[in-house]
Design an enzyme around this catalytic site. Structure first.
Site, PDB file in Angstrom:
ATOM      1  N   GLY A 100      13.800   7.651   6.305  1.00 13.37           N
ATOM      2  CA  GLY A 100      13.308   6.658   5.745  1.00 13.37           C
ATOM      3  C   GLY A 100      11.873   6.755   5.226  1.00 13.37           C
ATOM      4  O   GLY A 100      11.541   6.515   6.001  1.00 13.37           O
ATOM      5  N   ALA A 101      11.379   6.525   4.134  1.00  9.49           N
ATOM      6  CA  ALA A 101      10.129   7.006   3.297  1.00  9.49           C
ATOM      7  C   ALA A 101       9.453   5.513   4.449  1.00  9.49           C
ATOM      8  O   ALA A 101       8.510   5.814   5.258  1.00  9.49           O
ATOM      9  CB  ALA A 101      10.278   7.356   2.509  1.00  9.49           C
TER      10      ALA A 101
ATOM     11  N   ASP B 288      11.417   8.381  -2.232  1.00  7.66           N
ATOM     12  CA  ASP B 288      10.185   8.686  -0.882  1.00  7.66           C
ATOM     13  C   ASP B 288       8.988   9.218  -1.786  1.00  7.66           C
ATOM     14  O   ASP B 288       8.063   9.505  -0.620  1.00  7.66           O
ATOM     15  CB  ASP B 288      11.518  10.355  -0.389  1.00  7.66           C
ATOM     16  CG  ASP B 288      12.302  10.256   0.260  1.00  7.66           C
ATOM     17  OD1 ASP B 288      13.622  10.045  -0.222  1.00  7.66           O
ATOM     18  OD2 ASP B 288      12.450   9.557   1.555  1.00  7.66           O
TER      19      ASP B 288
ATOM     20  N   ASN C  51      13.957  11.351  -3.932  1.00  4.84           N
ATOM     21  CA  ASN C  51      14.887  11.158  -3.832  1.00  4.84           C
ATOM     22  C   ASN C  51      16.105  11.649  -3.010  1.00  4.84           C
ATOM     23  O   ASN C  51      15.695  13.662  -3.152  1.00  4.84           O
ATOM     24  CB  ASN C  51      15.343   9.502  -3.899  1.00  4.84           C
ATOM     25  CG  ASN C  51      16.615   8.416  -3.236  1.00  4.84           C
ATOM     26  OD1 ASN C  51      15.550   8.246  -2.660  1.00  4.84           O
ATOM     27  ND2 ASN C  51      17.291   8.310  -3.641  1.00  4.84           N
TER      28      ASN C  51
HETATM   29  C1  LIG Z   1      14.130   3.308   1.762  1.00  2.00           C
HETATM   30  S1  LIG Z   1      13.308   5.360   1.569  1.00  2.00           S
HETATM   31  C2  LIG Z   1      15.055   5.166   1.733  1.00  2.00           C
HETATM   32  C3  LIG Z   1      15.155   7.475   1.747  1.00  2.00           C
HETATM   33  O1  LIG Z   1      15.001   7.945   2.226  1.00  2.00           O
HETATM   34  C4  LIG Z   1      15.740   9.491   2.864  1.00  2.00           C
HETATM   35  O2  LIG Z   1      15.636   9.951   2.763  1.00  2.00           O
HETATM   36  P1  LIG Z   1      16.091  10.137   4.491  1.00  2.00           P
HETATM   37  O3  LIG Z   1      16.683   9.985   5.055  1.00  2.00           O
HETATM   38  O4  LIG Z   1      15.757  12.259   4.390  1.00  2.00           O
HETATM   39  O5  LIG Z   1      14.471  10.071   6.058  1.00  2.00           O
HETATM   40  C5  LIG Z   1      17.115   9.054   1.259  1.00  2.00           C
HETATM   41  O6  LIG Z   1      15.823  10.215   0.464  1.00  2.00           O
HETATM   42  C6  LIG Z   1      16.661   7.649   0.797  1.00  2.00           C
HETATM   43  O7  LIG Z   1      16.742   6.979  -0.329  1.00  2.00           O
END
Ligand SMILES: CSC[C@H]1O[C@H](OP(=O)(O)O)[C@H](O)[C@@H]1O
Length: 364
Positions: A54-55, A244, A254
């Site tokens: 999560g970013a 992201d 995203n």
């Molecule tokens: C609030 S950021 C959430 C965003 O991050 C996720 O990616 P990942 O699980 O690969 O880090 C996804 O894109 C979410 O929308």
């Protein structure tokens, strides 16, 4: 947020004032296990292996990763290495670069003897600022949900589709896309959340569903490919997703599959909104398709799926023929023209350069 009545965050400073606690998200929803990060390399591994993801949470973990490095050796060379090692973990979420730049700017002018304490303090400030920003996103996004509730009429649930996990597990608390959902639920607004499973790592099925179940928010997990059908049949009132990286002109990177949902939303007349703190805005680029690096993760994440056997063992099983190649782009870019609005900590705006400059005039 609370789990069984106990408040949790996805990252915290351990009581010893040195190690950093995280929830190992690779085991959810089957097992809830925490980890203690004690070194720079431990923090880098947690990000790369998606124990934290999560970013905003990636940024916070990187900030504490720098603090862990400073606790070992606060010299310039170690600071350089810490920034380089952490920056190399994942390329798409700009929060990583933003957090590392913030830590470097804060620490570089200090004498090495001052850096350890200063690094932990700055990482803690970064975490609290993220929590506050997400709460503000929740309040601003709540207005959207209230308007949808008025359109739906008294007692009829607002049906919101979300993709991946942009909940409290993806941030330092509250979440971004889920913050308005939590606040609307807590305000008594009837809701129903369509949760995209979000192949291949299933952050929706595994993490968003787990969060919403724990908070008592009505929801239904659906296959990624069902979203367009649901919107076409008038079963979705609003889409809210996270991001992201958002460019200065409003293009949105995203989780893979977001672009397809935005296309379906536009075709079906469903409002499509992106919840994003300013730490996720990349002011240095406008064209997201040309300028945002898309992480290519292991093909094995597509070839396999993780689940829990009846006996409680968490297993990874192969889905595709052993000889079949697979590709795994982890993000896509939704052009600003398909985004009906951005929800930030300073309010809502159009997904345009003018909209973002109006909310953030202090950025070029
Ligand atoms: C609030 S950021 C959430 C965003 O991050 C996720 O990616 P990942 O699980 O690969 O880090 C996804 O894109 C979410 O929308």
């Amino acid at each position: 947020m609370k789990i069984d009545g106990r408040p949790w965050r996805p990252i915290w400073l351990e009581a010893d004032g040195g190690r950093v606690g995280i929830i190992d998200q690779t085991l959810l929803p089957h097992r809830f296990e925490t980890r203690s990060l004690a070194t720079l390399d431990g923090a880098a591994h947690a990000i790369a292996a998606m124990q934290v993801r999560g970013a905003p949470l990636i940024g916070a973990t990187a900030a504490y990763g720098v603090a862990l490095a400073m606790a070992e050796d606060a010299g310039d060379g170690v600071l350089d290495r810490a920034v380089a090692v952490l920056a190399a973990t994942r390329p798409t979420a700009v929060n990583l670069r933003w957090a590392l730049d913030r830590m470097d700017r804060h620490l570089r002018p200090l004498a090495p003897g001052e850096r350890r304490e200063a690094a932990y303090a700055e990482a803690a400030r970064l975490v609290e600022a993220d929590v506050a920003a997400n709460a503000a996103i929740g309040r601003h996004g709540l207005e959207l949900v209230r308007a949808a509730a008025r359109r739906r009429g008294p007692g009829w649930p607002v049906r919101i589709l979300t993709h991946c996990n942009a909940g409290w597990l993806a941030t330092c608390d509250w979440g971004t896309a889920l913050a308005p959902i939590y606040m609307a639920h807590d305000a008594g607004i009837p809701l129903h959340v369509w949760v995209d499973e979000t192949r291949p790592r299933n952050q929706g099925a595994a993490l968003t569903a787990w969060e919403l179940l724990a908070h008592g928010v009505p929801h239904t997990v659906v296959a990624d490919n069902a979203g367009g059908h649901l919107m076409q049949r008038g079963l979705v009132d609003l889409c809210i997703v996270g991001a992201d990286r958002v460019t200065a002109a409003g293009d949105v990177a995203n989780k893979i599959g977001t672009y397809l949902k935005a296309l379906a939303a536009r075709d079906s007349g469903v409002p499509f909104h992106v919840a994003v703190p300013s730490s996720t805005i990349d002011w240095t680029i406008e064209d997201g398709i040309a300028g945002i690096p898309i992480e290519e993760r292991s093909a094995d994440e597509v070839r396999h799926i993780q689940g829990m056997a009846e006996d409680g063992r968490v297993l990874s099983v192969r889905l595709v023929p052993d000889g079949s190649p697979a590709a795994n782009p982890a993000f896509d870019v939704t052009p600003a023209r398909l985004v009906d609005g951005l929800i930030t900590e300073r309010g809502r705006c159009a997904a345009t350069a003018a909209g973002l400059r109006g909310l953030f005039p202090d950025h070029s």
